[in-house]
Design a protein around this motif. Structure first.
Motif, PDB file in Angstrom:
ATOM      1  N   ASP A  55       0.779  -1.335  -0.058  1.00 57.19           N
ATOM      2  CA  ASP A  55       0.021   0.029  -0.062  1.00 57.19           C
ATOM      3  C   ASP A  55       0.832   1.230  -0.041  1.00 57.19           C
ATOM      4  N   CYS A  56       2.273   1.152   0.052  1.00 58.83           N
ATOM      5  CA  CYS A  56       3.164   2.062   0.199  1.00 58.83           C
ATOM      6  C   CYS A  56       3.536   2.817  -1.281  1.00 58.83           C
ATOM      7  N   ILE A  57       3.152   4.085  -1.053  1.00 58.94           N
ATOM      8  CA  ILE A  57       3.370   5.035  -2.546  1.00 58.94           C
ATOM      9  C   ILE A  57       4.903   5.050  -3.027  1.00 58.94           C
ATOM     10  N   PHE A  58       5.610   4.981  -2.028  1.00 58.23           N
ATOM     11  CA  PHE A  58       7.020   4.712  -2.631  1.00 58.23           C
ATOM     12  C   PHE A  58       7.449   3.348  -2.922  1.00 58.23           C
ATOM     13  N   CYS A  59       7.044   2.533  -2.321  1.00 57.59           N
ATOM     14  CA  CYS A  59       6.883   1.051  -2.734  1.00 57.59           C
ATOM     15  C   CYS A  59       6.472   1.000  -4.183  1.00 57.59           C
ATOM     16  N   LYS A  60       5.260   1.432  -4.474  1.00 50.66           N
ATOM     17  CA  LYS A  60       4.759   1.424  -5.927  1.00 50.66           C
ATOM     18  C   LYS A  60       5.786   2.179  -6.777  1.00 50.66           C
ATOM     19  N   SER A  80      14.341  -0.784   0.236  1.00 48.83           N
ATOM     20  CA  SER A  80      13.821  -1.824   1.126  1.00 48.83           C
ATOM     21  C   SER A  80      12.765  -0.775   1.879  1.00 48.83           C
ATOM     22  N   HIS A  81      11.418  -1.178   2.418  1.00 48.67           N
ATOM     23  CA  HIS A  81      10.651  -0.243   2.824  1.00 48.67           C
ATOM     24  C   HIS A  81      10.855  -0.482   4.439  1.00 48.67           C
ATOM     25  N   SER A  82      10.865   0.597   5.001  1.00 43.61           N
ATOM     26  CA  SER A  82      10.891   0.817   6.430  1.00 43.61           C
ATOM     27  C   SER A  82      10.160   2.122   6.665  1.00 43.61           C
ATOM     28  N   PHE A  93       4.970   7.385   4.784  1.00 44.87           N
ATOM     29  CA  PHE A  93       5.722   6.442   5.686  1.00 44.87           C
ATOM     30  C   PHE A  93       6.592   5.240   5.140  1.00 44.87           C
ATOM     31  N   HIS A  94       7.443   5.505   4.122  1.00 48.69           N
ATOM     32  CA  HIS A  94       8.597   5.007   3.803  1.00 48.69           C
ATOM     33  C   HIS A  94       9.616   5.859   3.864  1.00 48.69           C
ATOM     34  N   PHE A  95      10.457   5.581   4.710  1.00 49.41           N
ATOM     35  CA  PHE A  95      11.713   6.368   5.049  1.00 49.41           C
ATOM     36  C   PHE A  95      12.139   7.107   3.940  1.00 49.41           C
TER      37      PHE A  95
HETATM   38 ZN    ZN Z   1       7.440   1.869   0.878  1.00 55.41          ZN
END
Ligand code: ZN
Ligand code: 5GP
Length: 138
Positions: free
Chosen positions: A6-11, A48-50, A99-101
């Motif tokens: 669901d994280c936009i930066f992971c997308k 890597s997501h955090s 909420f992705h560093f």
């Molecule tokens: Zn992320």
């Protein structure tokens, strides 16, 4: 490699959302912020997501800092920036909205609209010392 679906930066990392990438290495990517504070405002993130500074892996943090430094140099050399701010917001109360560093790398120019977000004024020395006592490391 952590991912939050669901994280936009992971997308962005997975190519499910478009972005304008300006730097990449094994651990990080950097892309342009869609709401730039000044011309050239970019974001550096670990692959890597955090969620934030308190959760990010130490090696990812180090890689992000090095990428931010690389970009800062290019902003000076190629955009003619007179200075650069690195900004990280950790926690909702501290203005974090994604909420992705990530670290903001914001080139600064004479007369740009950026302003210091607090009014510096001398603190109470006893209160400064008391806070220091509480956060002191071993
Ligand atoms: Zn992320
Ligand atoms: P924060 O407020 O968490 O410190 O920073 C999040 C930043 O991400 C904001 O400056 C915002 O403009 C940027 N941002 C939010 N959504 C997107 C997006 O979909 N693409 C890009 N490139 N930046 C985004």
């Amino acid at each position: 490699m952590n991912r939050d679906p669901d994280c936009i930066f992971c997308k962005i990392l997975d190519g499910r959302l478009p972005s304008t990438v300006v730097d990449e290495d094994e651990r990080t990517i950097a892309f342009m912020d869609i709401n730039p504070a000044t011309r050239g405002h970019a974001l550096v993130i670990p692959r890597s997501h955090s969620r934030d500074l308190l959760a990010v892996d130490a090696e990812d943090l180090s890689a992000v800092a090095q990428a931010a430094k690389r970009l800062a140099g290019r902003m000076r050399d190629r955009l003619g920036a007179d200075g650069v701010n690195l900004i990280n917001s950790c926690g909702e109360l501290a203005w974090q909205t994604v909420f992705h560093f990530h670290v903001h790398v914001i080139p600064r120019y004479a007369g740009d609209p950026m302003r210091l977000p607090w009014l510096p004024s001398p603190g109470d020395p006893a209160e400064i010392a008391a806070a220091a006592q509480e956060i002191k490391g071993a």
